[in-house]
Motif scaffolding. Structure first.
Motif, PDB file in Angstrom:
ATOM      1  N   LYS A  94       0.857  -1.181   0.000  1.00 39.74           N
ATOM      2  CA  LYS A  94       0.000   0.000   0.000  1.00 39.74           C
ATOM      3  C   LYS A  94       0.894   1.232   0.000  1.00 39.74           C
ATOM      4  O   LYS A  94       2.036   1.181   0.437  1.00 39.74           O
ATOM      5  N   VAL A  95       0.361   2.355  -0.473  1.00 43.19           N
ATOM      6  CA  VAL A  95       1.109   3.607  -0.489  1.00 43.19           C
ATOM      7  C   VAL A  95       0.415   4.600   0.427  1.00 43.19           C
ATOM      8  O   VAL A  95      -0.792   4.796   0.342  1.00 43.19           O
ATOM      9  N   PHE A  96       1.196   5.196   1.332  1.00 46.68           N
ATOM     10  CA  PHE A  96       0.673   6.268   2.181  1.00 46.68           C
ATOM     11  C   PHE A  96       1.821   7.137   2.671  1.00 46.68           C
ATOM     12  O   PHE A  96       2.989   6.784   2.516  1.00 46.68           O
ATOM     13  N   LYS A  97       1.493   8.260   3.250  1.00 48.42           N
ATOM     14  CA  LYS A  97       2.508   9.198   3.738  1.00 48.42           C
ATOM     15  C   LYS A  97       3.105   8.678   5.039  1.00 48.42           C
ATOM     16  O   LYS A  97       2.402   8.459   6.011  1.00 48.42           O
ATOM     17  N   SER A  98       4.427   8.494   5.015  1.00 52.49           N
ATOM     18  CA  SER A  98       5.115   8.034   6.227  1.00 52.49           C
ATOM     19  C   SER A  98       5.819   9.190   6.920  1.00 52.49           C
ATOM     20  O   SER A  98       6.457   8.992   7.946  1.00 52.49           O
ATOM     21  N   GLY A  99       5.736  10.355   6.330  1.00 54.95           N
ATOM     22  CA  GLY A  99       6.449  11.498   6.900  1.00 54.95           C
ATOM     23  C   GLY A  99       7.941  11.418   6.631  1.00 54.95           C
ATOM     24  O   GLY A  99       8.726  12.087   7.295  1.00 54.95           O
ATOM     25  N   GLY A 100       8.346  10.582   5.677  1.00 51.14           N
ATOM     26  CA  GLY A 100       9.760  10.468   5.332  1.00 51.14           C
ATOM     27  C   GLY A 100      10.575   9.620   6.290  1.00 51.14           C
ATOM     28  O   GLY A 100      11.782   9.563   6.198  1.00 51.14           O
ATOM     29  N   ARG A 101       9.921   8.945   7.217  1.00 47.38           N
ATOM     30  CA  ARG A 101      10.651   8.124   8.196  1.00 47.38           C
ATOM     31  C   ARG A 101      11.249   6.875   7.566  1.00 47.38           C
ATOM     32  O   ARG A 101      12.199   6.315   8.074  1.00 47.38           O
TER      33      ARG A 101
END
Length: 138
Positions: A94-101
């Motif tokens: 799945k693709v989602f925002k990880s905040g760049g972590r």
């Protein structure tokens, strides 16, 4: 090695994995191995960089619940061939925002598909595919 030295040397297990591209080429992403993650996931920022190189994308209108209770929307999923250390399997994420972590979270489902065994003392992972296996090192 005593417990304090072992704790000091512990690092997240990171490894480049390849996703099969549109023309059969390897599209590499840096994966964080996470045996506790129940989904495989790609950060939306990494997705923007590789989406034109991959086919197998699908629309996904799903909300994912994080360990801390936060609910994050996911709008895209991918299915295709994943390779680690020369070993291939079919997988999805799945693709989602990880905040760049992290760039790519290799969770329990792909670890199971690769029959991964993490040797924590030596920080290496044994992976197995059809007819072959290999060891990858952190």
């Amino acid at each position: 090695m005593d417990d304090e030295e072992t704790h000091h040397n512990c690092q997240p297990f990171l490894q480049y994995v390849s996703l099969k591209g549109k023309q059969g080429e390897a599209v590499q992403v840096k994966a964080l191995f996470d045996e506790g993650a129940m989904v495989n996931a790609m950060c939306a920022m990494a997705f923007e960089q590789v989406k034109s190189s991959l086919r197998g994308w699908g629309t996904l209108l799903k909300r994912l619940c994080m360990v801390n209770g936060t609910v994050i929307p996911s709008k895209v999923s991918w299915k295709g061939e994943v390779t680690i250390g020369g070993i291939r399997t079919e997988g999805e994420f799945k693709v989602f925002k990880s905040g760049g972590r992290w760039e790519f979270l290799l969770g329990k489902l792909l670890l199971l598909a690769f029959r991964a065994i993490h040797e924590y003392k030596t920080d290496m992972v044994h992976i197995t595919g059809e007819g072959s296996s290999t060891i990858i090192y952190n």
